[in-house]
Scaffold this active site. Structure first.
Site, PDB file in Angstrom:
ATOM      1  N   ARG A 155       0.838  -1.208   0.000  1.00  5.46           N
ATOM      2  CA  ARG A 155       0.000   0.000   0.000  1.00  5.46           C
ATOM      3  C   ARG A 155       0.871   1.255   0.000  1.00  5.46           C
ATOM      4  NH1 ARG A 155      -3.222  -3.776  -0.273  1.00  5.46           N
ATOM      5  NH2 ARG A 155      -4.723  -4.407   1.307  1.00  5.46           N
ATOM      6  N   GLU A 182     -13.897 -14.196   9.782  1.00  9.21           N
ATOM      7  CA  GLU A 182     -13.840 -13.621   8.431  1.00  9.21           C
ATOM      8  C   GLU A 182     -13.579 -14.677   7.368  1.00  9.21           C
ATOM      9  OE1 GLU A 182     -10.860 -10.574   7.750  1.00  9.21           O
ATOM     10  OE2 GLU A 182     -11.582 -10.194   5.718  1.00  9.21           O
ATOM     11  N   LYS A 184     -17.596 -11.406   9.486  1.00 10.51           N
ATOM     12  CA  LYS A 184     -17.052 -10.448   8.510  1.00 10.51           C
ATOM     13  C   LYS A 184     -16.950 -11.135   7.155  1.00 10.51           C
ATOM     14  CE  LYS A 184     -13.016  -7.561   7.507  1.00 10.51           C
ATOM     15  NZ  LYS A 184     -12.091  -6.580   8.052  1.00 10.51           N
ATOM     16  N   SER A 201     -14.334  -4.832   2.390  1.00 12.43           N
ATOM     17  CA  SER A 201     -14.512  -4.176   1.090  1.00 12.43           C
ATOM     18  C   SER A 201     -13.887  -4.995  -0.038  1.00 12.43           C
ATOM     19  CB  SER A 201     -13.994  -2.734   1.103  1.00 12.43           C
ATOM     20  OG  SER A 201     -12.629  -2.640   1.401  1.00 12.43           O
ATOM     21  N   GLY A 202     -12.820  -5.726   0.259  1.00 11.61           N
ATOM     22  CA  GLY A 202     -12.312  -6.736  -0.673  1.00 11.61           C
ATOM     23  C   GLY A 202     -11.842  -6.256  -2.031  1.00 11.61           C
ATOM     24  N   GLY A 203     -11.471  -4.984  -2.154  1.00 11.52           N
ATOM     25  CA  GLY A 203     -11.004  -4.485  -3.430  1.00 11.52           C
ATOM     26  C   GLY A 203     -12.069  -3.734  -4.226  1.00 11.52           C
ATOM     27  N   ARG A 230      -9.201  -1.130   2.825  1.00 11.66           N
ATOM     28  CA  ARG A 230      -8.902  -0.232   1.705  1.00 11.66           C
ATOM     29  C   ARG A 230      -9.967   0.841   1.478  1.00 11.66           C
ATOM     30  NH1 ARG A 230      -7.674  -5.344  -1.955  1.00 11.66           N
ATOM     31  NH2 ARG A 230      -8.860  -6.232  -0.228  1.00 11.66           N
TER      32      ARG A 230
HETATM   33  P1  13P Z   1     -10.515  -4.722   2.857  1.00 12.27           P
HETATM   34  O1  13P Z   1     -11.730  -3.949   3.271  1.00 12.27           O
HETATM   35  O2  13P Z   1      -9.426  -3.873   2.239  1.00 12.27           O
HETATM   36  O3  13P Z   1     -10.849  -5.956   2.090  1.00 12.27           O
HETATM   37  O4  13P Z   1      -9.818  -5.202   4.209  1.00 12.27           O
HETATM   38  C1  13P Z   1     -10.581  -5.749   5.189  1.00 12.27           C
HETATM   39  C2  13P Z   1      -9.798  -6.785   5.887  1.00 12.27           C
HETATM   40  O5  13P Z   1      -9.611  -6.693   7.089  1.00 12.27           O
HETATM   41  C3  13P Z   1      -9.281  -7.934   5.122  1.00 12.27           C
HETATM   42  O6  13P Z   1      -8.837  -8.922   5.998  1.00 12.27           O
END
Ligand code: 13P
Length: 337
Positions: free
Chosen positions: A33, A178, A220, A262-264, A296
Site C-alpha cells: 500500500r 472472516e 465479517k 470491502s475486498g477491493g 482499503r
Molecule cells: P478490505 O476492506 O481492504 O478488504 O480489508 C478488510 C480486511 O480486514 C481484510 O482482511
C-alpha cells in the site's frame, strides 16, 4: 467464558451504524500500500500513518473499533502514548489480527489456501488481552473457478475459524470470523452466491460444533457481487438482494452483527453497495445490523493524501473522516437518501 462481556462488546462494535477500521495490514501488505503512494515502509512510517488515522478528531463518532497488527498494538505515538490508549480515549475499541496468513493447502498446486496460526494461540490471546485488545480477527480466503472452493478447502478453513473463535472467547475477546470469498475472476454473481452460501454453511456448522457463543462474535464476510473482471457487473440493488438472501439463509439470528469487508471494491462502490443492502434490509427486515469493517475502502483516500508527509495530516484526516461518515450513513441505509 464471560458471556455478558463478550455479548456487550460485540453489540458495541455494531451500535448506531458504526463500523470497524481494519488497519491490521501485515508488514508485507502495508508495504504494498505504501509503495503505491511512494512511501517507504519503516517501523516509524507505519506508526506515523496509523497514529494519524486514530488521532482523527471525532472519528469515534463513526468508527467503533480498530483492528491492529501485532506491531501496532505494541507501538507508541510520537509523544509516547501507546496507540492502544489513543484508540480507547477516542471512544473506540482496540482489536488484534491473530491469524498468521493464508498458506497453500496441501497437496501443493491446488491454488487454494488454509489460514494458519492456531499453535500457541491461547498464550498469544492471554498477552493480547493483557495489552487491552477486546476483539480479534482471523481471515480465511477462498477463490472461485475450476472447482474452487473445494470441499476440502471449505472444511479446513471452517475448522480453523471455529478453533480460533473458541480460543478468542475463552480469553474474553470477541472473535470476528472472516471467511472471504475473493472477488478476483470473471465469474458472475450467481457463482459468488453459490460459493458464499457453501462457505457460510460450513462455517456456522463448525462454530456450533465447537460451541462458539454466537451472541459473542461478529461475522465479517464478502458481499455477494460479480467477479471483478466479469463483463457484466451486478447493480447495487441486485448485490443487496443476493447478499441478503444468502445471509438470511445461512447466518443465525443470534449473531449480533455482520460487518462486510470491502475486498477491493472501490471506495464509492463499497459505500453504495452497503447502503443498498441496508435500504433493502429496512424494507424486508433482517435480524442483524449490517455494517462495515473496511480496510482499503476507508483508507485509500487518506493514504493518498498523507503520502508520507505529516504536514498533510489535517487533509488526510478529513479524507478519512469523510469515508467513515459516509459508511456509517450507508450502514443506516441513509447514504443515497
Ligand atoms: P478490505 O476492506 O481492504 O478488504 O480489508 C478488510 C480486511 O480486514 C481484510 O482482511
Amino acid at each position: 467464558m464471560d458471556h455478558v462481556r463478550l455479548t456487550e462488546t460485540a453489540r458495541a462494535l455494531v451500535a448506531d451504524g458504526k463500523g470497524l477500521l481494519a488497519a491490521d495490514e501485515s508488514t508485507g501488505s502495508i508495504r504494498k500500500r505504501f509503495d503505491a503512494v511512494g512511501v517507504e515502509s519503516t517501523e516509524r512510517s507505519r506508526r506515523d500513518y496509523r497514529e494519524m488515522l486514530v488521532r482523527t478528531p471525532r472519528v469515534g463518532d463513526h468508527i467503533s473499533g480498530v483492528i491492529l497488527f501485532d506491531e501496532t498494538l505494541r507501538q507508541e505515538a510520537a509523544d509516547g502514548t501507546p496507540l492502544v490508549r489513543l484508540i480507547e480515549s477516542a471512544g473506540m475499541i482496540p482489536g488484534i489480527k491473530v491469524d498468521r496468513g493464508a498458506k497453500p493447502l496441501a497437496p501443493f498446486g491446488s491454488g487454494e489456501t488454509v489460514t494458519e496460526g492456531l499453535d500457541g494461540l491461547r498464550e498469544r490471546f492471554d498477552e493480547y488481552a493483557s495489552m487491552g485488545a477486546r476483539f480479534a480477527k482471523w481471515r480465511a480466503v477462498y477463490s472461485i473457478g475450476d472447482g474452487r472452493p473445494s470441499a476440502q478447502c471449505i472444511h479446513a478453513n471452517a475448522h480453523a475459524l471455529a478453533r480460533y473463535a473458541a480460543l478468542a472467547q475463552e480469553a474474553g475477546l470477541v472473535p470476528i470470523v472472516e471467511p472471504e470469498v475473493l472477488m478476483d475472476g470473471d465469474h458472475d454473481i450467481d457463482a459468488c452466491f453459490e460459493a458464499t452460501e457453501l462457505v457460510q454453511r460450513a462455517v456456522f456448522q463448525e462454530l456450533a460444533g465447537q460451541r462458539v457463543l454466537l451472541e459473542g462474535m461478529l461475522l465479517k464476510p464478502n458481499m455477494v457481487i460479480s467477479g471483478a473482471e466479469a463483463a457484466t457487473q451486478a447493480a447495487p440493488e441486485e448485490v443487496a438482494e443476493r447478499t441478503l438472501a444468502c445471509f438470511l439463509r445461512t447466518v443465525p439470528a443470534a449473531v449480533p452483527g455482520i460487518v462486510f469487508l470491502s475486498g477491493g471494491q472501490g471506495d464509492e462502490q463499497a459505500t453504495i453497495n452497503l447502503d443498498a443492502i441496508n435500504v433493502l434490509a429496512l424494507k424486508i427486515g433482517a435480524p442483524w445490523p449490517l455494517s462495515f469493517s473496511y480496510g482499503r475502502a476507508l483508507q485509500q483516500a487518506a493514504l493518498r493524501t498523507w503520502a508520507g508527509d505529516n504536514d498533510n495530516t489535517p487533509a488526510a484526516q478529513a479524507a478519512f473522516l469523510a469515508q467513515a461518515q459516509a459508511n456509517q450513513k450507508a450502514a443506516l441505509g441513509a447514504y443515497a437518501a
